[in-house]
Write a protein that holds these residues in place. Structure first.
Motif, mmCIF file in Angstrom:
data_model
loop_
_atom_site.group_PDB
_atom_site.id
_atom_site.type_symbol
_atom_site.label_atom_id
_atom_site.label_comp_id
_atom_site.label_asym_id
_atom_site.label_seq_id
_atom_site.Cartn_x
_atom_site.Cartn_y
_atom_site.Cartn_z
ATOM 1 N N ALA A 50 25.308 55.860 -2.310
ATOM 2 C CA ALA A 50 26.270 56.880 -2.713
ATOM 3 C C ALA A 50 25.815 58.286 -2.311
ATOM 4 N N ALA A 51 24.507 58.554 -2.397
ATOM 5 C CA ALA A 51 24.016 59.910 -2.136
ATOM 6 C C ALA A 51 24.421 60.453 -0.765
ATOM 7 N N PRO A 52 24.225 59.717 0.332
ATOM 8 C CA PRO A 52 24.587 60.276 1.638
ATOM 9 C C PRO A 52 26.074 60.569 1.811
ATOM 10 N N LEU A 53 26.912 59.894 1.036
ATOM 11 C CA LEU A 53 28.344 60.162 1.143
ATOM 12 C C LEU A 53 28.682 61.593 0.754
ATOM 13 N N LEU A 54 27.820 62.219 -0.060
ATOM 14 C CA LEU A 54 28.154 63.500 -0.660
ATOM 15 C C LEU A 54 27.995 64.691 0.266
ATOM 16 N N CYS A 55 27.349 64.517 1.400
ATOM 17 C CA CYS A 55 27.347 65.567 2.427
ATOM 18 C C CYS A 55 27.554 64.947 3.788
ATOM 19 N N ALA A 56 26.662 64.031 4.171
ATOM 20 C CA ALA A 56 26.812 63.377 5.461
ATOM 21 C C ALA A 56 28.212 62.794 5.606
ATOM 22 N N GLY A 57 28.694 62.148 4.571
ATOM 23 C CA GLY A 57 30.017 61.554 4.620
ATOM 24 C C GLY A 57 31.130 62.576 4.568
ATOM 25 N N ILE A 58 31.054 63.500 3.618
ATOM 26 C CA ILE A 58 32.136 64.471 3.447
ATOM 27 C C ILE A 58 32.243 65.405 4.646
ATOM 28 N N ILE A 59 31.105 65.916 5.132
ATOM 29 C CA ILE A 59 31.144 66.812 6.290
ATOM 30 C C ILE A 59 31.631 66.058 7.522
ATOM 31 N N GLY A 60 31.187 64.809 7.677
ATOM 32 C CA GLY A 60 31.682 64.004 8.788
ATOM 33 C C GLY A 60 33.185 63.795 8.715
ATOM 34 N N TYR A 61 33.682 63.592 7.511
ATOM 35 C CA TYR A 61 35.126 63.438 7.315
ATOM 36 C C TYR A 61 35.862 64.698 7.760
ATOM 37 N N ARG A 62 35.370 65.850 7.331
ATOM 38 C CA ARG A 62 36.042 67.090 7.723
ATOM 39 C C ARG A 62 35.938 67.314 9.235
ATOM 40 N N ALA A 63 34.773 66.999 9.815
ATOM 41 C CA ALA A 63 34.615 67.153 11.259
ATOM 42 C C ALA A 63 35.602 66.259 12.009
ATOM 43 N N LEU A 64 35.806 65.042 11.520
ATOM 44 C CA LEU A 64 36.758 64.133 12.155
ATOM 45 C C LEU A 64 38.176 64.682 12.048
ATOM 46 N N GLU A 65 38.512 65.257 10.916
ATOM 47 C CA GLU A 65 39.821 65.878 10.768
ATOM 48 C C GLU A 65 39.980 67.067 11.713
ATOM 49 N N ARG A 66 38.925 67.883 11.822
ATOM 50 C CA ARG A 66 38.970 69.057 12.710
ATOM 51 C C ARG A 66 39.032 68.657 14.184
ATOM 52 N N ALA A 67 38.519 67.489 14.524
ATOM 53 C CA ALA A 67 38.538 67.032 15.910
ATOM 54 C C ALA A 67 39.916 66.566 16.355
ATOM 55 N N GLU A 68 40.825 66.383 15.421
ATOM 56 C CA GLU A 68 42.219 66.023 15.718
ATOM 57 C C GLU A 68 42.304 64.820 16.656
ATOM 58 N N LEU A 69 41.617 63.768 16.296
ATOM 59 C CA LEU A 69 41.639 62.546 17.081
ATOM 60 C C LEU A 69 43.005 61.881 16.969
ATOM 61 N N PRO A 70 43.686 61.627 18.095
ATOM 62 C CA PRO A 70 44.992 60.971 18.004
ATOM 63 C C PRO A 70 44.842 59.505 17.620
ATOM 64 N N PRO A 71 45.886 58.883 17.083
ATOM 65 C CA PRO A 71 45.808 57.470 16.712
ATOM 66 C C PRO A 71 45.397 56.611 17.909
ATOM 67 N N GLY A 72 44.385 55.768 17.693
ATOM 68 C CA GLY A 72 43.905 54.906 18.756
ATOM 69 C C GLY A 72 43.166 55.629 19.868
ATOM 70 N N GLY A 73 42.780 56.877 19.621
ATOM 71 C CA GLY A 73 42.155 57.694 20.654
ATOM 72 C C GLY A 73 40.689 57.378 20.870
ATOM 73 N N ARG A 74 40.115 58.056 21.878
ATOM 74 C CA ARG A 74 38.700 57.890 22.227
ATOM 75 C C ARG A 74 37.914 59.068 21.668
ATOM 76 N N LEU A 75 36.887 58.747 20.864
ATOM 77 C CA LEU A 75 36.074 59.756 20.191
ATOM 78 C C LEU A 75 34.650 59.707 20.720
ATOM 79 N N GLY A 76 34.112 60.856 21.091
ATOM 80 C CA GLY A 76 32.705 60.961 21.432
ATOM 81 C C GLY A 76 31.907 61.491 20.254
ATOM 82 N N VAL A 77 30.752 60.899 19.994
ATOM 83 C CA VAL A 77 29.874 61.313 18.911
ATOM 84 C C VAL A 77 28.525 61.657 19.525
ATOM 85 N N TYR A 78 28.114 62.919 19.386
ATOM 86 C CA TYR A 78 26.876 63.407 19.991
ATOM 87 C C TYR A 78 25.826 63.581 18.897
ATOM 88 N N GLY A 79 24.749 62.793 19.006
ATOM 89 C CA GLY A 79 23.783 62.675 17.928
ATOM 90 C C GLY A 79 24.226 61.558 17.003
#
Length: 340
Positions: A155-184
């Protein structure tokens, strides 16, 4: 206020003087068990995730905001006591405290639902003492209920690693079924990649670590390697705090693609060439903390998906070692501190 179960002292790690982690900027101290204010909860810490931001604070990449501050902003704890205005919580409740510790609630950003941009925002482990400790005081208005049945160290990592990742994914505006690059591919990336895969994305991971490449493939990535993705991307998220990766990530974007930079700190970015990196409506966006709405939305999604958390456990006695391992690239997944 609910009476404290006991009085006395507790242990805590503090940043004595920000410096390279090898020089030992963290020091373990004893201090009085803090008393919660009107809106606060006193938590007995059950687990605390270790974030790269904690490393930035210890090493001085982020200037200290209070002397001898205790890092740690992925806190899972039991409520031990509550202030008179901390409604809805009782002793024994398990809650999570994250990076965002407080906002003014009055500025135009707060009123517009963009409290992550509040100029008066405060942060756990930077403005207020965090969870590298036996006890922590947190504002009840900024904590989260945690999914039932989820172990503390997951549960602990969800509270920053997870939440910030969620916001980053939203900010990246990935289209449905799109291709996402993850660096690091550290703590946040290994959770965000699973979220994207579950949403139907084709995920391509760029990391130099052979262990991280293997983990990425195990978690559903279409490719993982040290160089550019094999296909042009619709969106990308830069998790590694390495400015030289910005132009490389932009070059890998297809027309109209978006790069979201997830870290709070980034090394110097090389000059960008307009035609190579930005033309054809490619976009660069930063990610600034999160809102509480982000946290609630992500935790609800995580409760359904139950992402795999690659947690590497450390005793709270060895918080300095956990940060040192993080700095050297010795943690595949996420380091989590647990009480001795």
């Amino acid at each position: 206020m609910t009476a404290l179960p006991s009085s006395g002292t507790t242990y805590a790690w503090v940043v004595e003087h920000p410096a390279p982690i090898a020089s030992g900027p963290l020091r373990r101290v004893e201090r009085e068990i803090p008393e919660p204010g009107p809106y606060d909860l006193l938590l007995g810490v059950r687990a605390c995730g270790v974030c790269r931001t904690d490393l930035h604070l210890a090493e001085g990449d982020l200037p200290p905001r209070r002397p001898r501050c205790t890092p740690g902003h992925e806190i899972v704890g039991d409520v031990l006591a509550a202030g008179p205005s901390a409604d809805g919580y009782a002793p024994g409740d398990r809650v999570g405290a994250a990076w965002l510790a407080g906002t003014c609630g009055r500025c135009r950003w707060c009123r517009a639902g963009r409290e992550n941009l509040c100029p008066a925002s405060r942060y756990t482990g930077w403005d207020v003492h965090g969870g590298f400790a036996g006890h922590a005081v947190v504002d009840a208005r900024y904590v989260y209920r945690l999914p039932e049945g989820l172990p503390d160290e997951d549960a602990a990592p969800l509270l920053c690693a997870g939440i910030i990742g969620y916001r980053a994914l939203e900010r990246a505006e990935l289209p449905p079924g799109g291709r996402l690059g993850v660096y690091g591919f550290g703590a946040s990336a290994h959770l965000t990649a699973q979220l994207a895969v579950a949403r139907g994305a084709e995920v391509h991971v760029v990391t130099r670590s052979a262990e991280a490449q293997q983990l990425a493939l195990e978690l559903g990535a279409a490719s993982a390697g040290p160089d550019s993705p094999p296909r042009l991307l619709d969106s990308a998220i830069l998790f590694a705090p390495v400015g030289t990766l910005v132009p490389k990530a932009l070059e890998a974007l297809d027309r109209g693609g978006t790069l979201a930079i997830a870290g709070i700190h980034l090394t110097e970015t090389p000059p960008l060439d307009y035609e190579r990196h930005l033309f054809q409506e490619r976009t660069v966006r930063s990610v600034a903390a999160n809102t509480r709405a982000d946290g609630r939305a992500f935790l609800a999604e995580a409760a359904r998906l139950r992402p795999t958390v690659r947690a590497v456990r450390y005793s709270m006695r060895h918080a300095d070692r956990a940060l040192a391992d993080l700095a050297s690239g010795g943690v595949t997944g996420v380091a989590v501190l647990v009480p001795p």
